[in-house]
Write a protein that holds these residues in place. Structure first.
Motif, PDB file in Angstrom:
ATOM      1  N   VAL A  56       0.832  -1.207   0.000  1.00 25.33           N
ATOM      2  CA  VAL A  56       0.000   0.000   0.000  1.00 25.33           C
ATOM      3  C   VAL A  56       0.867   1.258   0.000  1.00 25.33           C
ATOM      4  N   ALA A  57       1.929   1.268   0.790  1.00 31.59           N
ATOM      5  CA  ALA A  57       2.815   2.430   0.835  1.00 31.59           C
ATOM      6  C   ALA A  57       3.498   2.640  -0.517  1.00 31.59           C
ATOM      7  N   ALA A  58       3.992   1.561  -1.113  1.00 30.78           N
ATOM      8  CA  ALA A  58       4.684   1.673  -2.395  1.00 30.78           C
ATOM      9  C   ALA A  58       3.716   2.116  -3.495  1.00 30.78           C
ATOM     10  N   GLN A  59       2.546   1.529  -3.543  1.00 29.98           N
ATOM     11  CA  GLN A  59       1.564   1.925  -4.555  1.00 29.98           C
ATOM     12  C   GLN A  59       1.088   3.349  -4.345  1.00 29.98           C
ATOM     13  N   GLY A  60       0.922   3.742  -3.097  1.00 29.07           N
ATOM     14  CA  GLY A  60       0.517   5.116  -2.820  1.00 29.07           C
ATOM     15  C   GLY A  60       1.541   6.114  -3.319  1.00 29.07           C
ATOM     16  N   PHE A  61       2.816   5.819  -3.137  1.00 31.34           N
ATOM     17  CA  PHE A  61       3.860   6.707  -3.633  1.00 31.34           C
ATOM     18  C   PHE A  61       3.823   6.798  -5.148  1.00 31.34           C
ATOM     19  N   VAL A  62       3.654   5.653  -5.817  1.00 27.45           N
ATOM     20  CA  VAL A  62       3.613   5.643  -7.280  1.00 27.45           C
ATOM     21  C   VAL A  62       2.386   6.410  -7.792  1.00 27.45           C
ATOM     22  N   VAL A  63       1.245   6.202  -7.189  1.00 29.65           N
ATOM     23  CA  VAL A  63       0.038   6.923  -7.608  1.00 29.65           C
ATOM     24  C   VAL A  63       0.206   8.421  -7.385  1.00 29.65           C
ATOM     25  N   GLY A  64       0.812   8.798  -6.275  1.00 32.00           N
ATOM     26  CA  GLY A  64       1.085  10.210  -6.019  1.00 32.00           C
ATOM     27  C   GLY A  64       2.020  10.814  -7.057  1.00 32.00           C
ATOM     28  N   ALA A  65       3.069  10.067  -7.420  1.00 30.53           N
ATOM     29  CA  ALA A  65       4.003  10.553  -8.436  1.00 30.53           C
ATOM     30  C   ALA A  65       3.315  10.689  -9.795  1.00 30.53           C
ATOM     31  N   ILE A  66       2.464   9.752 -10.134  1.00 30.72           N
ATOM     32  CA  ILE A  66       1.733   9.832 -11.407  1.00 30.72           C
ATOM     33  C   ILE A  66       0.787  11.027 -11.391  1.00 30.72           C
ATOM     34  N   THR A  67       0.108  11.256 -10.270  1.00 31.27           N
ATOM     35  CA  THR A  67      -0.810  12.395 -10.155  1.00 31.27           C
ATOM     36  C   THR A  67      -0.070  13.717 -10.309  1.00 31.27           C
ATOM     37  N   VAL A  68       1.068  13.843  -9.638  1.00 28.99           N
ATOM     38  CA  VAL A  68       1.860  15.064  -9.764  1.00 28.99           C
ATOM     39  C   VAL A  68       2.353  15.230 -11.203  1.00 28.99           C
ATOM     40  N   GLY A  69       2.730  14.128 -11.837  1.00 27.02           N
ATOM     41  CA  GLY A  69       3.171  14.191 -13.231  1.00 27.02           C
ATOM     42  C   GLY A  69       2.069  14.646 -14.169  1.00 27.02           C
ATOM     43  N   VAL A  70       0.862  14.160 -13.950  1.00 24.48           N
ATOM     44  CA  VAL A  70      -0.266  14.570 -14.788  1.00 24.48           C
ATOM     45  C   VAL A  70      -0.579  16.049 -14.565  1.00 24.48           C
ATOM     46  N   LEU A  71      -0.565  16.483 -13.322  1.00 29.13           N
ATOM     47  CA  LEU A  71      -0.815  17.897 -13.035  1.00 29.13           C
ATOM     48  C   LEU A  71       0.259  18.787 -13.668  1.00 29.13           C
ATOM     49  N   TYR A  72       1.510  18.349 -13.613  1.00 28.70           N
ATOM     50  CA  TYR A  72       2.604  19.097 -14.227  1.00 28.70           C
ATOM     51  C   TYR A  72       2.418  19.181 -15.741  1.00 28.70           C
ATOM     52  N   SER A  73       2.034  18.068 -16.361  1.00 32.81           N
ATOM     53  CA  SER A  73       1.802  18.057 -17.812  1.00 32.81           C
ATOM     54  C   SER A  73       0.647  18.976 -18.192  1.00 32.81           C
ATOM     55  N   TYR A  75      -0.389  21.606 -16.491  1.00 28.59           N
ATOM     56  CA  TYR A  75       0.096  22.971 -16.295  1.00 28.59           C
ATOM     57  C   TYR A  75       0.928  23.410 -17.495  1.00 28.59           C
ATOM     58  N   ARG A  76       1.822  22.540 -17.933  1.00 25.42           N
ATOM     59  CA  ARG A  76       2.692  22.867 -19.055  1.00 25.42           C
ATOM     60  C   ARG A  76       1.890  23.040 -20.351  1.00 25.42           C
ATOM     61  N   ASP A  77       0.913  22.173 -20.575  1.00 29.41           N
ATOM     62  CA  ASP A  77       0.154  22.206 -21.836  1.00 29.41           C
ATOM     63  C   ASP A  77      -0.907  23.298 -21.870  1.00 29.41           C
ATOM     64  N   TYR A  78      -1.558  23.568 -20.742  1.00 26.09           N
ATOM     65  CA  TYR A  78      -2.702  24.474 -20.763  1.00 26.09           C
ATOM     66  C   TYR A  78      -2.429  25.864 -20.193  1.00 26.09           C
ATOM     67  N   ILE A  79      -1.310  26.033 -19.519  1.00 26.45           N
ATOM     68  CA  ILE A  79      -1.008  27.354 -18.975  1.00 26.45           C
ATOM     69  C   ILE A  79       0.242  27.949 -19.599  1.00 26.45           C
ATOM     70  N   VAL A  80       1.325  27.193 -19.631  1.00 24.69           N
ATOM     71  CA  VAL A  80       2.590  27.730 -20.140  1.00 24.69           C
ATOM     72  C   VAL A  80       2.554  27.918 -21.655  1.00 24.69           C
TER      73      VAL A  80
END
Length: 91
Positions: A56-73, A75-80
């Motif tokens: 659960v801890a490992a999957q939670g970290f991976v899901v969090g990293a994917i979520t941050v990556g999607v938000l970053y993408s 931001y880059r595509d729709y704002i920058v």
């Protein structure tokens, strides 16, 4: 160019496009390694419960990293990019 160089450059291109994937993988392996080392001192905890918590801890970290990556993408595509296009049009 050899096949190895093509694969290496393809991997580097993917890492530049989404830098949070290797971060998620590194975090996953760090959490699993840490929890496996702590397995000796788990006390009265059953092995299955310890493994479930590790998963659960490992999957939670991976899901969090994917979520941050999607938000970053997003931001880059729709704002920058629209700001850059608008600035280029004004010049």
């Amino acid at each position: 160019m050899s096949s190895y160089e093509e694969n290496d450059s393809k991997m580097m291109r993917k890492v530049k496009e989404n830098p949070f994937v290797p971060l998620g993988m590194a975090g996953f392996f760090a959490i699993v390694g840490y929890r496996l080392m702590k397995m000796k001192s788990r006390g009265d905890t059953k092995m299955s419960v310890h493994l479930i918590h590790m998963r659960v801890a490992a999957q939670g970290f991976v899901v969090g990293a994917i979520t941050v990556g999607v938000l970053y993408s997003m931001y880059r595509d729709y704002i920058v990019k629209p700001r850059e296009q608008k600035a280029a049009e004004q010049k």
